[in-house]
Design an enzyme around this catalytic site. Structure first.
Site, PDB file in Angstrom:
ATOM      1  N   GLY A 151       0.813  -1.211   0.000  1.00  0.00           N
ATOM      2  CA  GLY A 151       0.000   0.000   0.000  1.00  0.00           C
ATOM      3  C   GLY A 151       0.848   1.263   0.000  1.00  0.00           C
ATOM      4  O   GLY A 151       1.644   1.488   0.898  1.00  0.00           O
ATOM      5  N   PHE A 165      -1.226   7.075   2.453  1.00  0.00           N
ATOM      6  CA  PHE A 165      -0.617   7.995   3.415  1.00  0.00           C
ATOM      7  C   PHE A 165       0.360   7.259   4.338  1.00  0.00           C
ATOM      8  O   PHE A 165       1.456   7.735   4.602  1.00  0.00           O
ATOM      9  CB  PHE A 165      -1.700   8.674   4.263  1.00  0.00           C
ATOM     10  CG  PHE A 165      -2.439   9.740   3.515  1.00  0.00           C
ATOM     11  CD1 PHE A 165      -1.874  10.985   3.331  1.00  0.00           C
ATOM     12  CD2 PHE A 165      -3.700   9.497   2.987  1.00  0.00           C
ATOM     13  CE1 PHE A 165      -2.539  11.979   2.629  1.00  0.00           C
ATOM     14  CE2 PHE A 165      -4.379  10.483   2.289  1.00  0.00           C
ATOM     15  CZ  PHE A 165      -3.798  11.730   2.114  1.00  0.00           C
ATOM     16  N   VAL A 168      -1.921  -7.541  -4.072  1.00  0.00           N
ATOM     17  CA  VAL A 168      -1.599  -8.644  -3.165  1.00  0.00           C
ATOM     18  C   VAL A 168      -2.888  -9.384  -2.832  1.00  0.00           C
ATOM     19  O   VAL A 168      -3.901  -8.780  -2.464  1.00  0.00           O
ATOM     20  CB  VAL A 168      -0.930  -8.109  -1.876  1.00  0.00           C
ATOM     21  CG1 VAL A 168      -0.587  -9.256  -0.941  1.00  0.00           C
ATOM     22  CG2 VAL A 168       0.322  -7.318  -2.232  1.00  0.00           C
ATOM     23  N   GLU A 187     -18.993  17.657   2.431  1.00  0.00           N
ATOM     24  CA  GLU A 187     -18.232  18.414   1.430  1.00  0.00           C
ATOM     25  C   GLU A 187     -18.835  18.229   0.036  1.00  0.00           C
ATOM     26  O   GLU A 187     -18.940  19.178  -0.738  1.00  0.00           O
ATOM     27  CB  GLU A 187     -16.756  17.987   1.462  1.00  0.00           C
ATOM     28  CG  GLU A 187     -16.123  18.404   2.779  1.00  0.00           C
ATOM     29  CD  GLU A 187     -14.633  18.117   2.931  1.00  0.00           C
ATOM     30  OE1 GLU A 187     -14.026  18.714   3.816  1.00  0.00           O
ATOM     31  OE2 GLU A 187     -14.089  17.289   2.179  1.00  0.00           O
ATOM     32  N   ASP A 228      -5.486   3.001   8.257  1.00  0.00           N
ATOM     33  CA  ASP A 228      -6.892   2.573   8.361  1.00  0.00           C
ATOM     34  C   ASP A 228      -7.040   1.091   8.713  1.00  0.00           C
ATOM     35  O   ASP A 228      -8.016   0.680   9.336  1.00  0.00           O
ATOM     36  CB  ASP A 228      -7.607   2.805   7.016  1.00  0.00           C
ATOM     37  CG  ASP A 228      -8.024   4.259   6.817  1.00  0.00           C
ATOM     38  OD1 ASP A 228      -7.688   5.088   7.681  1.00  0.00           O
ATOM     39  OD2 ASP A 228      -8.669   4.540   5.796  1.00  0.00           O
ATOM     40  N   ALA A 261      -6.117  10.532   7.620  1.00  0.00           N
ATOM     41  CA  ALA A 261      -4.750  10.598   7.112  1.00  0.00           C
ATOM     42  C   ALA A 261      -3.713  10.749   8.235  1.00  0.00           C
ATOM     43  O   ALA A 261      -2.662  10.098   8.194  1.00  0.00           O
ATOM     44  CB  ALA A 261      -4.634  11.757   6.120  1.00  0.00           C
TER      45      ALA A 261
HETATM   46  C1  FAD Z   1     -13.611  10.747  -0.007  1.00  0.00           C
HETATM   47  C2  FAD Z   1     -12.661  10.696   1.161  1.00  0.00           C
HETATM   48  C3  FAD Z   1     -12.364  11.873   1.845  1.00  0.00           C
HETATM   49  C4  FAD Z   1     -11.498  11.844   2.935  1.00  0.00           C
HETATM   50  N1  FAD Z   1     -11.216  13.024   3.576  1.00  0.00           N
HETATM   51  C5  FAD Z   1     -10.317  13.021   4.588  1.00  0.00           C
HETATM   52  C6  FAD Z   1      -9.939  14.249   5.212  1.00  0.00           C
HETATM   53  O1  FAD Z   1     -10.441  15.316   4.866  1.00  0.00           O
HETATM   54  N2  FAD Z   1      -9.014  14.195   6.221  1.00  0.00           N
HETATM   55  C7  FAD Z   1      -8.449  13.012   6.608  1.00  0.00           C
HETATM   56  O2  FAD Z   1      -7.596  13.020   7.503  1.00  0.00           O
HETATM   57  N3  FAD Z   1      -8.799  11.842   6.051  1.00  0.00           N
HETATM   58  C8  FAD Z   1      -9.706  11.820   5.048  1.00  0.00           C
HETATM   59  N4  FAD Z   1     -10.059  10.635   4.458  1.00  0.00           N
HETATM   60  C9  FAD Z   1      -9.507   9.380   4.995  1.00  0.00           C
HETATM   61  C10 FAD Z   1      -8.059   9.154   4.554  1.00  0.00           C
HETATM   62  O3  FAD Z   1      -7.950   9.313   3.163  1.00  0.00           O
HETATM   63  C11 FAD Z   1      -7.636   7.758   4.987  1.00  0.00           C
HETATM   64  O4  FAD Z   1      -7.811   7.636   6.361  1.00  0.00           O
HETATM   65  C12 FAD Z   1      -6.175   7.512   4.629  1.00  0.00           C
HETATM   66  O5  FAD Z   1      -6.026   7.492   3.227  1.00  0.00           O
HETATM   67  C13 FAD Z   1      -5.678   6.209   5.230  1.00  0.00           C
HETATM   68  O6  FAD Z   1      -4.350   6.019   4.842  1.00  0.00           O
HETATM   69  P1  FAD Z   1      -3.801   4.544   4.614  1.00  0.00           P
HETATM   70  O7  FAD Z   1      -2.349   4.694   4.313  1.00  0.00           O
HETATM   71  O8  FAD Z   1      -4.208   3.676   5.749  1.00  0.00           O
HETATM   72  O9  FAD Z   1      -4.595   4.000   3.338  1.00  0.00           O
HETATM   73  P2  FAD Z   1      -4.752   4.615   1.885  1.00  0.00           P
HETATM   74  O10 FAD Z   1      -4.260   6.003   1.820  1.00  0.00           O
HETATM   75  O11 FAD Z   1      -6.157   4.357   1.498  1.00  0.00           O
HETATM   76  O12 FAD Z   1      -3.787   3.715   1.013  1.00  0.00           O
HETATM   77  C14 FAD Z   1      -4.003   2.341   0.828  1.00  0.00           C
HETATM   78  C15 FAD Z   1      -3.230   1.905  -0.408  1.00  0.00           C
HETATM   79  O13 FAD Z   1      -3.215   0.486  -0.436  1.00  0.00           O
HETATM   80  C16 FAD Z   1      -3.406   0.046  -1.767  1.00  0.00           C
HETATM   81  N5  FAD Z   1      -3.967  -1.320  -1.680  1.00  0.00           N
HETATM   82  C17 FAD Z   1      -5.080  -1.717  -1.055  1.00  0.00           C
HETATM   83  N6  FAD Z   1      -5.254  -3.053  -1.163  1.00  0.00           N
HETATM   84  C18 FAD Z   1      -4.208  -3.506  -1.885  1.00  0.00           C
HETATM   85  C19 FAD Z   1      -3.815  -4.795  -2.334  1.00  0.00           C
HETATM   86  N7  FAD Z   1      -4.521  -5.893  -2.058  1.00  0.00           N
HETATM   87  N8  FAD Z   1      -2.686  -4.901  -3.066  1.00  0.00           N
HETATM   88  C20 FAD Z   1      -1.939  -3.805  -3.382  1.00  0.00           C
HETATM   89  N9  FAD Z   1      -2.269  -2.560  -2.965  1.00  0.00           N
HETATM   90  C21 FAD Z   1      -3.373  -2.404  -2.227  1.00  0.00           C
HETATM   91  C22 FAD Z   1      -4.354   1.064  -2.362  1.00  0.00           C
HETATM   92  O14 FAD Z   1      -4.260   1.099  -3.763  1.00  0.00           O
HETATM   93  C23 FAD Z   1      -3.868   2.356  -1.700  1.00  0.00           C
HETATM   94  O15 FAD Z   1      -2.918   3.016  -2.505  1.00  0.00           O
HETATM   95  C24 FAD Z   1     -10.923  10.621   3.353  1.00  0.00           C
HETATM   96  C25 FAD Z   1     -11.211   9.446   2.668  1.00  0.00           C
HETATM   97  C26 FAD Z   1     -12.076   9.491   1.571  1.00  0.00           C
HETATM   98  C27 FAD Z   1     -12.385   8.226   0.829  1.00  0.00           C
END
Ligand code: FAD
Length: 430
Positions: A15, A18, A83, A174, A305, A322
């Site tokens: 992944g 963020f 994956v 939003e 997340d 994030a």
């Molecule tokens: C519409 C929307 C608005 C949001 N607004 C806000 C905001 O204003 N402020 C805030 O703080 N948060 C906001 N969030 C939440 C925030 O985006 C998430 O909490 C954050 O992205 C989590 O980070 P992460 O690294 O856990 O996962 P992510 O940033 O979601 O990254 C996960 C990555 O894993 C990859 N992945 C997943 N499964 C697989 C797999 N099986 N194989 C290979 N790759 C894979 C995906 O492609 C992705 O690139 C928002 C979310 C959404 C959907």
């Protein structure tokens, strides 16, 4: 996968969101081999997805190539791969491009839309978690108005111009605000031969307030802002079904609508091999200890997340936002180095920097730990923070220029149907 053998331990990160990116940055120039896998070759800045859906920003301006992030890091490898499974006993992952062994594995797979098992809603509604989904929504919104223009059935026309957003969190609020601004500022000019005053924007929330995670002041103000923009806010209302035409709720309230946007919940992306009941908790998140180590393992970590770390302040885990993902990525980067140097790891401590949401032009709500404010200043703070966290100088410039242009011209020029979304409302009639 064509990853060379190395004398350094191999850390595989699944992944490039963020969490994954902030971890990768921390591991640059360290004595490790890092393999980052993602099913997309770009990092998606999800907080601005709603602006893509509503023609305020081009999709490219909120995406950033993962390879560019890793360009100057020695011992780093990126593979575009999905994956599918983790074979924990063999320290092996299975992907659509082959298998890979790891010494340490970090899950940073984020979350996906949660339809709470309602397959009918899943099939007929629009989600907004990825860039392709945001583009689908943008096309559908515009196609609805094109169709509304063609029909002489008033009933159908109203349904095409009736937007229902389920979920009163930041995403729903939003999006509702942005649609209301389109209705006011753009539709009358683009569709002079359509009575766009009849367009409706409804936001439905199961609980008794919007922006539940924020202060009551922010929640109330957001509701006021939305109502001033002409959005209809329905609280204490639970949507039960949507067949592509009719939205039903637990009360008598129903809506005839060609567009239902589901922003009512997310659940962690779990992987086969780690998705048994004993690993998963609330919202499918993996239970981790204070070092982000997945319970029951000593080489598998989870951040962002997908990770649920129970603390006194956050008994149900940190918010799926994030900041926790970024902070956990950084903390784990330091901890992995400490682990390899056989030093004790440091427990993760979340620094809540606050939360915010924008409702529209000059309208935002901001809750900082010691200071809560709303209105114009909050809106500027919201813009500054989002620009700051966007990855890439070009993206920041493009977004900034777009925002200035949109502000001065009251416009959203990316209202383009580049990739038509095939949903013809007439097919749902009768
Ligand atoms: C519409 C929307 C608005 C949001 N607004 C806000 C905001 O204003 N402020 C805030 O703080 N948060 C906001 N969030 C939440 C925030 O985006 C998430 O909490 C954050 O992205 C989590 O980070 P992460 O690294 O856990 O996962 P992510 O940033 O979601 O990254 C996960 C990555 O894993 C990859 N992945 C997943 N499964 C697989 C797999 N099986 N194989 C290979 N790759 C894979 C995906 O492609 C992705 O690139 C928002 C979310 C959404 C959907």
């Amino acid at each position: 996968m064509n990853i060379p053998q190395s004398s350094f331990p191999r850390i595989v990160i699944i992944g490039g969101g963020f969490g994954g990116i902030s971890l990768a940055k921390k591991l640059s120039k360290k004595e490790v081999q890092v393999v980052l896998l993602d099913k997309h070759n770009y990092h998606n800045f999800q907080p601005l997805l709603y602006q893509v859906s509503t023609g305020g920003l081009e999709p490219d301006s909120i995406a950033y190539p993962i390879r560019k992030v890793l360009q100057n890091y020695p011992n780093f490898f990126f593979r575009l791969a999905e994956v599918n499974e983790v074979i924990t006993k063999e320290k092996l992952i299975k992907t659509n491009i082959g298998d890979l062994k790891y010494d340490y594995l970090v899950l940073a797979t984020g979350s996906e839309t949660n339809f709470f098992g309602n397959s009918e809603i899943e099939k007929n509604s629009m989600a907004m978690k990825t860039i392709p989904q945001a583009l689908n929504l943008r096309s559908l919104i515009l196609e609805n108005f094109e169709q509304a223009l063609l029909t002489d059935d008033l009933h159908e026309r109203d349904a095409l111009m009736n937007f229902v957003i389920v979920g009163g969190g930041p995403t729903g609020v939003e999006l509702a605000g942005a649609l209301a601004e389109i209705k006011k500022g753009i539709l009358p000019k683009d569709y002079p031969d359509l009575d766009t005053r009849r367009a409706q924007i409804n936001i439905i929330q199961a609980g008794d307030c919007l922006l539940k995670g924020m202060s009551s002041k922010a929640s109330k103000k957001a509701e006021d802002f939305l109502e001033k923009l002409g959005v209809q806010v329905w609280k204490n209302t639970r949507v039960t079904s949507y067949d592509g035409k009719l939205v039903t709720t637990k009360t008598d309230l129903t809506f005839e609508s060609a567009t239902l946007v589901w922003a009512a919940g997310v659940q962690a992306v779990s992987l086969k091999g780690l998705n048994a009941k004993e690993f998963l908790t609330y919202s499918n998140r993996l239970k981790v200890n204070e070092f982000n180590l997945v319970e029951g393992f000593d080489t598998i970590f989870a951040i962002g997340d997908v990770a649920l770390m129970e603390t006194e302040d956050c008994p149900y885990g940190h918010p799926m936002m994030a900041q926790p993902a970024i902070q956990q990525g950084k903390c784990l980067g330091d901890n992995l180095v400490r682990l390899l140097e056989e030093k004790p790891m440091k427990p993760f401590e979340y620094k809540d920097k606050g939360s915010m949401a924008t409702i529209g032009r000059n309208k935002a709500v901001v809750d900082l730990p010691n200071f809560k404010f709303q209105g114009v200043f909050a809106w500027f703070v919201w813009m500054f923070v989002h620009l700051f966290f966007l990855i890439g100088f070009r993206n920041r410039m493009v977004v900034f220029i777009n925002w200035v242009y949109n502000y001065i011209r009251f416009d959203r020029e990316a209202r383009l149907i580049i990739r038509p979304y095939r949903k013809n409302y007439s097919q749902f009639k009768d």
